[in-house]
Write a protein that holds these residues in place. Sequence first.
Motif, PDB file in Angstrom:
ATOM      1  N   VAL A  93      47.922  43.073  34.229  1.00 14.57           N
ATOM      2  CA  VAL A  93      46.835  43.722  34.962  1.00 14.57           C
ATOM      3  C   VAL A  93      45.500  43.317  34.349  1.00 14.57           C
ATOM      4  O   VAL A  93      45.443  42.677  33.301  1.00 14.57           O
ATOM      5  CB  VAL A  93      46.985  45.255  34.905  1.00 14.57           C
ATOM      6  N   ALA A  94      44.424  43.699  35.007  1.00 11.42           N
ATOM      7  CA  ALA A  94      43.087  43.466  34.460  1.00 11.42           C
ATOM      8  C   ALA A  94      42.916  44.304  33.201  1.00 11.42           C
ATOM      9  O   ALA A  94      43.335  45.463  33.146  1.00 11.42           O
ATOM     10  CB  ALA A  94      42.029  43.832  35.492  1.00 11.42           C
ATOM     11  N   THR A  95      42.306  43.720  32.192  1.00 11.21           N
ATOM     12  CA  THR A  95      42.114  44.417  30.923  1.00 11.21           C
ATOM     13  C   THR A  95      40.644  44.667  30.607  1.00 11.21           C
ATOM     14  O   THR A  95      40.317  45.211  29.558  1.00 11.21           O
ATOM     15  CB  THR A  95      42.750  43.612  29.767  1.00 11.21           C
ATOM     16  N   SER A  96      39.771  44.255  31.518  1.00  9.94           N
ATOM     17  CA  SER A  96      38.348  44.526  31.337  1.00  9.94           C
ATOM     18  C   SER A  96      37.725  44.724  32.715  1.00  9.94           C
ATOM     19  O   SER A  96      38.328  44.409  33.734  1.00  9.94           O
ATOM     20  CB  SER A  96      37.653  43.376  30.595  1.00  9.94           C
ATOM     21  N   GLY A  97      36.522  45.242  32.729  1.00 12.07           N
ATOM     22  CA  GLY A  97      35.864  45.528  33.996  1.00 12.07           C
ATOM     23  C   GLY A  97      36.349  46.848  34.571  1.00 12.07           C
ATOM     24  O   GLY A  97      37.277  47.486  34.058  1.00 12.07           O
ATOM     25  N   GLY A  98      35.749  47.242  35.677  1.00 11.77           N
ATOM     26  CA  GLY A  98      36.107  48.509  36.294  1.00 11.77           C
ATOM     27  C   GLY A  98      37.534  48.569  36.797  1.00 11.77           C
ATOM     28  O   GLY A  98      38.163  49.630  36.800  1.00 11.77           O
ATOM     29  N   THR A  99      38.067  47.421  37.213  1.00  9.01           N
ATOM     30  CA  THR A  99      39.433  47.385  37.735  1.00  9.01           C
ATOM     31  C   THR A  99      40.445  47.768  36.673  1.00  9.01           C
ATOM     32  O   THR A  99      41.517  48.309  36.975  1.00  9.01           O
ATOM     33  CB  THR A  99      39.744  45.978  38.290  1.00  9.01           C
ATOM     34  N   ALA A 100      40.128  47.518  35.412  1.00  6.85           N
ATOM     35  CA  ALA A 100      41.043  47.839  34.313  1.00  6.85           C
ATOM     36  C   ALA A 100      41.277  49.340  34.185  1.00  6.85           C
ATOM     37  O   ALA A 100      42.259  49.757  33.560  1.00  6.85           O
ATOM     38  CB  ALA A 100      40.498  47.276  33.007  1.00  6.85           C
ATOM     39  N   LYS A 101      40.424  50.148  34.764  1.00  7.42           N
ATOM     40  CA  LYS A 101      40.582  51.602  34.681  1.00  7.42           C
ATOM     41  C   LYS A 101      41.673  52.114  35.617  1.00  7.42           C
ATOM     42  O   LYS A 101      42.115  53.260  35.483  1.00  7.42           O
ATOM     43  CB  LYS A 101      39.255  52.282  35.002  1.00  7.42           C
ATOM     44  N   LEU A 102      42.102  51.278  36.564  1.00  2.00           N
ATOM     45  CA  LEU A 102      43.135  51.687  37.496  1.00  2.00           C
ATOM     46  C   LEU A 102      44.507  51.604  36.843  1.00  2.00           C
ATOM     47  O   LEU A 102      44.755  50.742  36.004  1.00  2.00           O
ATOM     48  CB  LEU A 102      43.121  50.800  38.740  1.00  2.00           C
ATOM     49  N   ALA A 103      45.412  52.468  37.261  1.00  2.00           N
ATOM     50  CA  ALA A 103      46.793  52.402  36.798  1.00  2.00           C
ATOM     51  C   ALA A 103      47.415  51.084  37.254  1.00  2.00           C
ATOM     52  O   ALA A 103      46.971  50.486  38.250  1.00  2.00           O
ATOM     53  CB  ALA A 103      47.586  53.579  37.348  1.00  2.00           C
ATOM     54  N   ARG A 104      48.431  50.629  36.548  1.00  2.00           N
ATOM     55  CA  ARG A 104      49.085  49.355  36.888  1.00  2.00           C
ATOM     56  C   ARG A 104      49.448  49.278  38.363  1.00  2.00           C
ATOM     57  O   ARG A 104      49.164  48.285  39.021  1.00  2.00           O
ATOM     58  CB  ARG A 104      50.338  49.161  36.022  1.00  2.00           C
ATOM     59  N   VAL A 105      50.077  50.314  38.882  1.00  2.00           N
ATOM     60  CA  VAL A 105      50.568  50.268  40.271  1.00  2.00           C
ATOM     61  C   VAL A 105      49.429  50.223  41.275  1.00  2.00           C
ATOM     62  O   VAL A 105      49.636  49.835  42.430  1.00  2.00           O
ATOM     63  CB  VAL A 105      51.483  51.473  40.577  1.00  2.00           C
ATOM     64  N   ASP A 106      48.226  50.608  40.852  1.00  2.00           N
ATOM     65  CA  ASP A 106      47.083  50.666  41.759  1.00  2.00           C
ATOM     66  C   ASP A 106      46.199  49.429  41.681  1.00  2.00           C
ATOM     67  O   ASP A 106      45.237  49.310  42.447  1.00  2.00           O
ATOM     68  CB  ASP A 106      46.228  51.903  41.462  1.00  2.00           C
ATOM     69  N   GLN A 107      46.507  48.499  40.761  1.00  2.00           N
ATOM     70  CA  GLN A 107      45.681  47.306  40.611  1.00  2.00           C
ATOM     71  C   GLN A 107      46.015  46.267  41.694  1.00  2.00           C
ATOM     72  O   GLN A 107      47.044  46.354  42.365  1.00  2.00           O
ATOM     73  CB  GLN A 107      45.860  46.722  39.217  1.00  2.00           C
ATOM     74  N   PRO A 108      45.155  45.271  41.890  1.00  2.00           N
ATOM     75  CA  PRO A 108      45.351  44.288  42.965  1.00  2.00           C
ATOM     76  C   PRO A 108      46.354  43.200  42.615  1.00  2.00           C
ATOM     77  O   PRO A 108      46.648  42.959  41.439  1.00  2.00           O
ATOM     78  CB  PRO A 108      43.950  43.700  43.151  1.00  2.00           C
ATOM     79  N   CYS A 109      46.835  42.528  43.626  1.00  2.00           N
ATOM     80  CA  CYS A 109      47.719  41.380  43.463  1.00  2.00           C
ATOM     81  C   CYS A 109      46.935  40.213  42.868  1.00  2.00           C
ATOM     82  O   CYS A 109      45.879  39.844  43.385  1.00  2.00           O
ATOM     83  CB  CYS A 109      48.296  40.989  44.818  1.00  2.00           C
ATOM     84  N   PRO A 110      47.437  39.602  41.786  1.00  2.00           N
ATOM     85  CA  PRO A 110      46.721  38.460  41.205  1.00  2.00           C
ATOM     86  C   PRO A 110      46.595  37.271  42.161  1.00  2.00           C
ATOM     87  O   PRO A 110      45.565  36.587  42.173  1.00  2.00           O
ATOM     88  CB  PRO A 110      47.575  38.095  39.981  1.00  2.00           C
ATOM     89  N   SER A 111      47.630  37.006  42.968  1.00  2.00           N
ATOM     90  CA  SER A 111      47.575  35.858  43.878  1.00  2.00           C
ATOM     91  C   SER A 111      46.537  36.074  44.974  1.00  2.00           C
ATOM     92  O   SER A 111      45.767  35.168  45.303  1.00  2.00           O
ATOM     93  CB  SER A 111      48.948  35.597  44.492  1.00  2.00           C
ATOM     94  N   CYS A 112      46.520  37.277  45.557  1.00  2.00           N
ATOM     95  CA  CYS A 112      45.504  37.574  46.569  1.00  2.00           C
ATOM     96  C   CYS A 112      44.108  37.464  45.973  1.00  2.00           C
ATOM     97  O   CYS A 112      43.189  36.934  46.598  1.00  2.00           O
ATOM     98  CB  CYS A 112      45.706  38.978  47.130  1.00  2.00           C
ATOM     99  N   THR A 113      43.955  37.958  44.757  1.00  2.00           N
ATOM    100  CA  THR A 113      42.652  37.920  44.103  1.00  2.00           C
ATOM    101  C   THR A 113      42.193  36.486  43.869  1.00  2.00           C
ATOM    102  O   THR A 113      41.038  36.132  44.132  1.00  2.00           O
ATOM    103  CB  THR A 113      42.714  38.691  42.774  1.00  2.00           C
ATOM    104  N   ALA A 114      43.110  35.632  43.400  1.00  2.00           N
ATOM    105  CA  ALA A 114      42.763  34.231  43.175  1.00  2.00           C
ATOM    106  C   ALA A 114      42.403  33.531  44.477  1.00  2.00           C
ATOM    107  O   ALA A 114      41.473  32.716  44.523  1.00  2.00           O
ATOM    108  CB  ALA A 114      43.929  33.508  42.494  1.00  2.00           C
ATOM    109  N   LEU A 115      43.137  33.841  45.541  1.00  2.00           N
ATOM    110  CA  LEU A 115      42.838  33.236  46.842  1.00  2.00           C
ATOM    111  C   LEU A 115      41.447  33.651  47.324  1.00  2.00           C
ATOM    112  O   LEU A 115      40.667  32.826  47.816  1.00  2.00           O
ATOM    113  CB  LEU A 115      43.896  33.643  47.861  1.00  2.00           C
ATOM    114  N   LEU A 116      41.114  34.921  47.140  1.00  2.00           N
ATOM    115  CA  LEU A 116      39.804  35.398  47.578  1.00  2.00           C
ATOM    116  C   LEU A 116      38.682  34.857  46.704  1.00  2.00           C
ATOM    117  O   LEU A 116      37.559  34.658  47.187  1.00  2.00           O
ATOM    118  CB  LEU A 116      39.793  36.924  47.606  1.00  2.00           C
ATOM    119  N   ASP A 117      38.977  34.589  45.421  1.00  2.00           N
ATOM    120  CA  ASP A 117      37.986  33.888  44.598  1.00  2.00           C
ATOM    121  C   ASP A 117      37.586  32.575  45.271  1.00  2.00           C
ATOM    122  O   ASP A 117      36.413  32.170  45.248  1.00  2.00           O
ATOM    123  CB  ASP A 117      38.574  33.566  43.220  1.00  2.00           C
TER     124      ASP A 117
END
Length: 247
Positions: A93-117
């Motif tokens: 999961v994300a370990t920094s930034g605001g997204t890191a505050k979310l629980a593991r199950v609530d964090q985003p998909c890494p592949s979707c995130t990379a595609l949107l980058d």
Amino acid sequence: MISFPNESSEYRAAREKLLQKEIELRRAMEDVAVARRALPNGGLVPQDYVFDGLGAVGKPAQIKLSELFAPGKDTLILYSMMFPRHPQETREVATSGGTAKLARVDQPCPSCTALLDQFDGAVGHLEAAGFNFVVVAKTALDNLLTLGRDRGWKNMRLISSAGNSFKRDYQAEAEDGAQLPVLSVFHRDGDGVRHFWSSELGFAPPEPGQDPRAIGTCEILWNLMDFTPAGRPNWNEQLQYGEGCCH
């Protein structure tokens, strides 16, 4: 026939043979694009779905699907991302930034995130060419906006479907609630908004040894890897990498 410095005749012969396959692939891609454009009218959208997003003044607002079409732009390209991530997702999961505050199950998909980058830089060009582009996720709007800030996204419009059935209706949510990645296109005509096309290849089981390539021609990262000697490695995108590497 072209050639490059110090290449062997064996290389050139093999490359010419490969070139013929690449020409065949180009022809097939053009044929698919023509057939896609020739699709008959898709179904009218059953309701004017209401999403949570940012309004004209940058404040949270309720936005209807019909309002995602800018004046004079009748085609909407929409990516349904997996946020929250799939329940079986095991990557870090994300370990920094605001997204890191979310629980593991609530964090985003890494592949979707990379595609949107990768998509974010293209959006300004798409809009200038007359298209609308939006990203929809089932998470709360604040979570989605936080992810956008963490990733440095500047161009994509982000909306939440947490309060409607859009993702379930358009095959981006499984019966058990798991989120699925789907690229969809909607078109506005005199009768209303119609579904034009979605990436159904993602639901077709790949042949043994194949990558699913659900939206293969859009996946810049993986297509670049295909040009290399080893091809696609046994590797998955991550939300964060070592220090000094992107994001």
